[in-house]
Design a protein around this motif. Structure first.
Motif, mmCIF file in Angstrom:
data_model
loop_
_atom_site.group_PDB
_atom_site.id
_atom_site.type_symbol
_atom_site.label_atom_id
_atom_site.label_comp_id
_atom_site.label_asym_id
_atom_site.label_seq_id
_atom_site.Cartn_x
_atom_site.Cartn_y
_atom_site.Cartn_z
ATOM 1 N N UNK A 66 64.642 -3.418 99.006
ATOM 2 C CA UNK A 66 65.618 -4.137 99.106
ATOM 3 C C UNK A 66 66.589 -3.490 99.895
ATOM 4 N N UNK A 67 66.257 -2.349 100.580
ATOM 5 C CA UNK A 67 66.832 -1.584 101.517
ATOM 6 C C UNK A 67 66.837 -2.570 103.503
ATOM 7 N N UNK A 68 65.340 -2.625 103.165
ATOM 8 C CA UNK A 68 64.946 -3.651 104.337
ATOM 9 C C UNK A 68 65.273 -4.977 104.148
ATOM 10 N N UNK A 69 65.477 -5.436 103.439
ATOM 11 C CA UNK A 69 66.062 -7.109 103.503
ATOM 12 C C UNK A 69 67.468 -7.226 103.552
ATOM 13 N N UNK A 110 68.423 -17.484 103.445
ATOM 14 C CA UNK A 110 67.237 -18.047 103.886
ATOM 15 C C UNK A 110 66.349 -17.332 104.626
ATOM 16 N N UNK A 111 66.249 -17.551 105.389
ATOM 17 C CA UNK A 111 65.864 -16.902 106.910
ATOM 18 C C UNK A 111 64.896 -15.237 105.998
ATOM 19 N N UNK A 112 65.788 -14.804 105.375
ATOM 20 C CA UNK A 112 65.062 -13.232 104.743
ATOM 21 C C UNK A 112 64.164 -13.848 103.449
ATOM 22 N N UNK A 113 64.299 -14.942 102.305
ATOM 23 C CA UNK A 113 63.710 -14.965 101.511
ATOM 24 C C UNK A 113 62.097 -15.586 102.363
ATOM 25 N N UNK A 147 60.419 -12.366 103.837
ATOM 26 C CA UNK A 147 60.211 -11.226 102.588
ATOM 27 C C UNK A 147 59.332 -11.852 101.161
ATOM 28 N N UNK A 148 59.036 -13.297 101.661
ATOM 29 C CA UNK A 148 58.280 -13.529 100.247
ATOM 30 C C UNK A 148 59.199 -13.703 99.474
ATOM 31 N N UNK A 149 60.050 -13.329 99.042
ATOM 32 C CA UNK A 149 61.141 -13.701 97.741
ATOM 33 C C UNK A 149 61.565 -14.479 97.490
ATOM 34 N N UNK A 150 62.473 -14.785 96.321
ATOM 35 C CA UNK A 150 62.742 -16.701 96.410
ATOM 36 C C UNK A 150 64.629 -16.094 96.587
ATOM 37 N N UNK A 151 65.069 -17.059 97.084
ATOM 38 C CA UNK A 151 66.964 -16.482 97.374
ATOM 39 C C UNK A 151 67.477 -16.218 96.390
ATOM 40 N N UNK A 152 67.411 -16.122 95.450
ATOM 41 C CA UNK A 152 68.396 -15.803 94.293
ATOM 42 C C UNK A 152 68.145 -14.000 94.677
ATOM 43 N N UNK A 179 69.892 -12.802 97.440
ATOM 44 C CA UNK A 179 71.725 -12.707 96.830
ATOM 45 C C UNK A 179 71.674 -11.685 96.108
ATOM 46 N N UNK A 180 70.801 -11.179 95.065
ATOM 47 C CA UNK A 180 70.770 -10.299 94.068
ATOM 48 C C UNK A 180 71.077 -9.250 94.620
ATOM 49 N N UNK A 181 70.134 -9.120 95.626
ATOM 50 C CA UNK A 181 70.323 -7.230 96.170
ATOM 51 C C UNK A 181 71.634 -7.266 96.938
#
Length: 161
Positions: free
Chosen positions: A87-90, A111-114, A117-122, A125-127
């Protein structure tokens, strides 16, 4: 002037609604805050408005941060450490001030981070919301494993048939 007393990561408590807001960024005209209890995206308030509410005692500065806990790395499990580091890297990849406070630019960064990093946008946002609400530190991204599982004091007791 009270506006000079404001600082990033300071908590403001509303006397009417009992909500607590954390200051996540200050510029020359605006103060960006998040609701600590609801983990929201930052919204802007005019510095004059915040100063007036502090002078009128509609808001007060909270001295004790409920999320300010120190945790040693050796107290954490491998799962907690790996989730926090991920999460910190994101957060580090997308946290650019002041772009992160503009909703359109934030949406593009998320959007770019998702994708990167291969995770959802949600998840991203939660992080971000957790990071802002819990004190903007690396440990604010720790998972809430202490809230998982059954409360042992509420165990049923059975009598013999």
């Amino acid at each position: 002037m009270i506006a000079m007393q404001l600082a990033v990561n300071q908590l403001l408590k509303s006397s009417e609604s009992n909500s607590i807001e954390r200051i996540v960024w200050l510029d020359d005209q605006y103060c960006y805050v998040v609701n600590v209890n609801e983990e929201t995206f930052p919204y802007q308030m005019a510095l004059e408005e915040v100063s007036e509410s502090l002078q009128n005692e509609a808001k007060v500065i909270v001295e004790h941060d409920p999320y300010a806990t120190t945790v040693e790395n050796d107290e954490l499990t491998e799962a907690e450490l790996s989730k926090r580091e991920f999460a910190w890297a994101i957060i580090q990849a997308i946290y650019s001030v002041p772009a992160i406070f503009d909703s359109k630019q934030r949406a593009q960064l998320i959007k770019e981070a998702s994708e990167d990093f291969g995770v959802t946008k949600k998840t991203v946002r939660q992080y971000l919301k957790r990071f802002w609400a819990r004190g903007m530190t690396k440990n604010s991204l720790l998972p809430d494993y202490m809230n998982c599982g059954k409360v042992m004091s509420q165990e049923k007791s059975f009598d013999k048939k």
